[in-house]
Design an enzyme around this catalytic site. Structure first.
Site, short mmCIF file in Angstrom:
data_model
loop_
_atom_site.label_atom_id
_atom_site.label_comp_id
_atom_site.label_asym_id
_atom_site.label_seq_id
_atom_site.Cartn_x
_atom_site.Cartn_y
_atom_site.Cartn_z
N ASP A 490 88.16 33.37 103.65
CA ASP A 490 87.29 33.88 104.71
C ASP A 490 85.97 34.31 104.07
O ASP A 490 85.92 34.55 102.86
CB ASP A 490 87.99 35.07 105.39
CG ASP A 490 87.14 35.69 106.48
OD1 ASP A 490 86.58 34.91 107.27
OD2 ASP A 490 87.04 36.92 106.53
N ASP A 689 90.73 39.09 104.99
CA ASP A 689 90.86 40.54 105.09
C ASP A 689 90.93 41.05 106.52
O ASP A 689 91.02 42.25 106.75
CB ASP A 689 89.69 41.24 104.39
CG ASP A 689 88.38 41.13 105.18
OD1 ASP A 689 88.23 40.13 105.93
OD2 ASP A 689 87.53 42.03 105.06
N ASP A 693 92.53 36.72 110.34
CA ASP A 693 93.08 35.91 109.25
C ASP A 693 94.61 35.94 109.21
O ASP A 693 95.23 35.15 108.49
CB ASP A 693 92.55 36.42 107.89
CG ASP A 693 91.04 36.34 107.79
OD1 ASP A 693 90.49 35.30 108.20
OD2 ASP A 693 90.42 37.30 107.31
#
Length: 803
Positions: A490, A689, A693
């Site tokens: 990410d 995080d 996700d």
């Protein structure tokens, strides 16, 4: 939230309540509940007929008296009267109690209505929803049995091993009394504590699926059975097998220690697997427990979330979480949608826009109309994806079971052959020699170390990883981390800091930068713009005080304006400048450059003339570039998957040398990306995080969460980097390789001594040496494998990680 939350909603209370196949109108319900027929009215909650003069609970609501069959119905109605009077409960989907089903993580075709053991591999079944109501019954039960086993094993070991260390306990008690004490200590362990092992072993035989439970059943049963016969019928054994005191050796401590060691491994494994449900609980906690309903009459009150149905109108006040997926019908606000996109910048919402349950309303009041509840909501779908992905994992214990599937039949065959050969060709009493050799084979083959092979390595690796800022959840995360060839990362909070900062300030000729920033700070202090906090903090860090601002005005989707120190000030995008008819062409090229580098650029105007530009960006972490380089050196392909826009994402990727970019994607898209790589034959690690996700973290071979991120991301991942530093991924990979190698070594030790000792226990050396391996020596050899496993696992404490 319907099935996903395992919430049970019924229209009544057992047999007394009737369900309706149609949805009655509010007028029908009100009439039935308040107009007596033959002295009876209808309970508006459950539909039961209640006598008005029966002394049942009643309640006054808007001038009407309602009667209830029980206090439970009374309390439900009091909490949410409109829900029942409008027929809302009849529209709710009824979810049967006990709807949570259980499945085996290794054999998904096994589905049961309740917890238990898999009939194929013997593993405990896990809830398909990812979380079960109440405590893990098997963990509670196994912990209790572990304590009984340990409390028996300790005095047994002292009693049997004491003489070797100068403790004359057996001399004090006498040999025969010591044997009886051993029997009394071992009986509750083998006959009660080990019962689940025997049940699984019997199941493995009945279903023709030989596994470690088969070996444990045979080994423990042989050791205990032989010892009981030796204790109470010693005359059956030849003198050659008796000790100096004339007694036959017993192996109660071997049976008990086997059981205790297996329970240690099982409890550690169950605790690790129970933590996977924490990810689901963290997701469910994102949704509020109540929603503020607005009735057609204009009344407002907080209703239980489970009573909200499609079409309900709700108010979401500033600072509250959006309770359900809905459409905005009135009001404007900024909503934090990091749940979905992972981006820290709130999104402007107005009439006609959609909002998602679990997202956070930053400011402004919204009136929304419910469009999806229960299992149809986005949050519920994320929960389902996380639960499904977690169930799909295959524990490394499967490797031991695959070995056992060949080893068990071979051991049983050797024991049978040894028994027959000794019975036919052995010296008298041939039956006793045959029995002793068969028992020795089964004892030496019992892999008590098998239950410790994986947990011991994981425990040691977990401690070593924690020292290096790498938290390990379970064995399969390490196993798979060593094999991955693609890592999906990410952007926000993983590659970047996750906190927007003021990065650039530019002015046109003749404009004083400090004066412009003072005006901007004063303007943004009264602003609710998503980036206002970053701008104010950045100007404050430069030591510039704010100017007093009057006539402040926020223009939704465009910017803000006001009067600072007698001068008109405007801050915003090109649309804001156009609204005030301000020419900004002189700064357009520079603004485009800033945007192309991944920054958000805003124009500043003073007295209706363009004055300058300010830019805000989420800065890249200082260690990210080195981490990406190290991952490339490890042979990994790095793919960025982010909810941010394409321009910003590609700008960041170009700086870092990332191999591939997927921008503007939602949680299900990230999971779909992981699935796409799986179909191409890749082994995928996912680092992130945010809540968005979580599905991809759970679906990947191994999820890696930044410890600075959302709790649900941490819970969904197999590996957590405490410092939120991507360089920790390199350390995690090195630790994974070392741990996987260590586990395989342990599995080898768990079998090698046993396998090597099997032919000796069967009597292959008897023609040469004239001696038969005593079951006592077999038990010692079996214990040696456990010592080897523990010693080898402890070597992980010294493994070197990092450059």
């Amino acid at each position: 939230m319907a099935k996903i939350l395992a919430h049970t909603h019924t229209d009544g209370h057992g047999a007394c309540c009737s369900h309706h196949d149609h949805s009655p109108s509010g007028t029908d319900i009100l009439s039935a509940a308040t107009v007596p027929v033959d002295g009876k009215v209808t309970d508006p909650v459950c539909g039961m007929q209640v006598a008005v003069d029966a002394g049942k609970p009643s309640l006054e609501h808007k001038g009407q008296t309602f009667h209830f069959c029980s206090s439970k119905c009374h309390d439900k109605f009091e909490t949410d009267p409109w829900f029942y009077l409008s027929g809302g409960n009849a529209k709710k989907k009824v979810v049967a109690s006990g709807a949570v089903q259980y499945t085996c993580p290794m054999h998904p075709e096994v589905v049961r209505d309740g917890p238990g053991a898999c009939p194929i591999c013997g593993m405990a079944l896990e809830p398909m929803s990812g979380v079960a109501e109440g405590p893990n019954e098997e963990l509670v039960d196994f912990t209790r049995r572990l304590w009984v086993s340990v409390l028996a094993a300790v005095p047994l070991l002292i009693l049997t091993m004491g003489p070797m260390f100068g403790l004359p306990i057996r001399q004090w008690l006498g040999e025969q009394m010591s044997v009886y004490v051993e029997f009394l200590l071992a009986a509750p362990v083998v006959l009660w504590a080990a019962l689940p092992f025997f049940q699984r072993g019997i199941t493995s035989v009945r279903t023709m699926n030989a596994n470690m439970w088969t070996l444990i059943m045979l080994g423990v049963g042989a050791a205990y059975g032989f010892s009981v016969v030796a204790t109470f019928l010693p005359g059956l054994f030849p003198d050659g097998l008796k000790m100096h005191g004339g007694h036959v050796p017993v192996y109660y401590e071997a049976a008990v220690v086997i059981v205790a060691l297996i329970f240690v491994g099982q409890v550690l494994e169950l605790r690790a697997r129970e933590r996977t449900g924490d990810a689901i609980r963290a997701l469910l906690d994102l949704a509020p427990k109540t929603a503020r309903r607005i009735t057609p009459d204009g009344d407002e009150y907080d209703a239980p979330l489970e009573n909200i149905v499609e079409g309900d109108r709700l108010r979401v006040r500033p600072g509250e979480a959006v309770p359900v997926d809905a459409t905005v019908i009135e009001g404007t606000s900024s909503v934090d949608e990091s749940l979905l996109s992972g981006e820290p910048m709130p999104v402007s919402k107005q009439a006609g826009d959609t909002v998602t349950g679990g997202t956070l309303n930053k400011q402004g009041s919204l009136i929304i109309e419910t469009r999806a509840v229960g299992e149809d909501s986005m949050l519920a779908r994320i929960v389902a994806m996380v639960a499904s992905a977690q169930r799909s994992r295959a524990p490394i214990q499967g490797l031991a079971d695959r070995v056992a599937s060949f080893f068990v039949p071979a051991v049983v065959a050797v024991a049978i052959i040894a028994f027959i050969v000794w019975l036919v060709f052995g010296p008298e009493p041939s039956f006793i020699f045959a029995m002793v050799s068969a028992v020795a084979v089964l004892i030496i083959a019992c892999p008590c170390a098998l239950g410790l092979a994986t947990p011991m390595s994981i425990m040691t690796a977990t401690g070593r990883g924690a020292q290096m800022g790498v938290l390990i959840k379970d064995a399969e995360a390490l196993e798979r981390m060593a094999k991955v060839d693609i890592i999906v990362v990410d952007k926000t909070g993983t590659l970047t800091e996750g906190r927007p900062q003021l990065t650039d300030v530019e002015t046109v000729d003749g404009v004083d930068e400090n004066e412009m920033l003072a005006a901007v700070r004063g303007l943004e202090q009264g602003s609710e713009h998503p980036l206002a906090e970053a701008i104010v903090s950045g100007i404050e860090a430069r030591g510039i005080n704010s100017s007093a601002v009057g006539d402040f005005e926020a223009v939704t989707g465009k910017g803000v304006r006001g009067v600072a120190a007698g001068r008109k000030v405007a801050l915003g995008n090109a649309a804001m400048m156009a609204l005030d008819k301000i020419d900004h062409a002189a700064l357009d090229a520079r603004a485009d450059e800033l945007r192309a580098s991944g920054k958000s650029a805003m124009y500043v105007a003073l007295d209706d003339r363009i004055a300058g530009l300010i830019a805000v960006a989420d800065p890249i972490k200082p260690t990210t570039a080195a981490a990406i380089k190290a991952l490339h050196e490890e042979g990994l392909r790095v793919v960025m998957a982010t909810g941010d826009n394409e321009i910003t994402a590609r700008a960041v990727a170009a700086k870092l040398g990332i191999d591939e970019v997927r921008a503007g994607i939602l949680p299900e898209d990230k999971k779909a990306l992981v699935d796409e790589f799986h179909r191409q034959g890749h082994k995928v690690a996912m680092a992130g995080d945010g809540v968005n996700d979580a599905p991809a973290l759970a679906a990947a071979e191994v999820g890696i969460a930044m410890g600075t991120g959302a709790d649900v991301a941490v819970e969904s991942a197999g590996i957590t980097l405490l410092k939120g530093d991507l360089i920790g991924v390199v350390k995690a990979r090195q630790l994974a390789r070392a741990t996987l190698r260590n586990i395989k070594q342990n599995l080898f030790f768990a079998f090698c001594y046993n396998a090597a000792g099997v032919p000796i226990a069967a009597g292959i050396l008897y023609p040469v040496t004239g001696t038969l391996l005593s079951p006592m020596i077999a038990a010692a050899a079996m214990s040696l494998s456990s010592v080897s496993v523990i010693s080898n696992a402890l070597r992980l404490r010294r493994v070197r990680l990092g450059a």
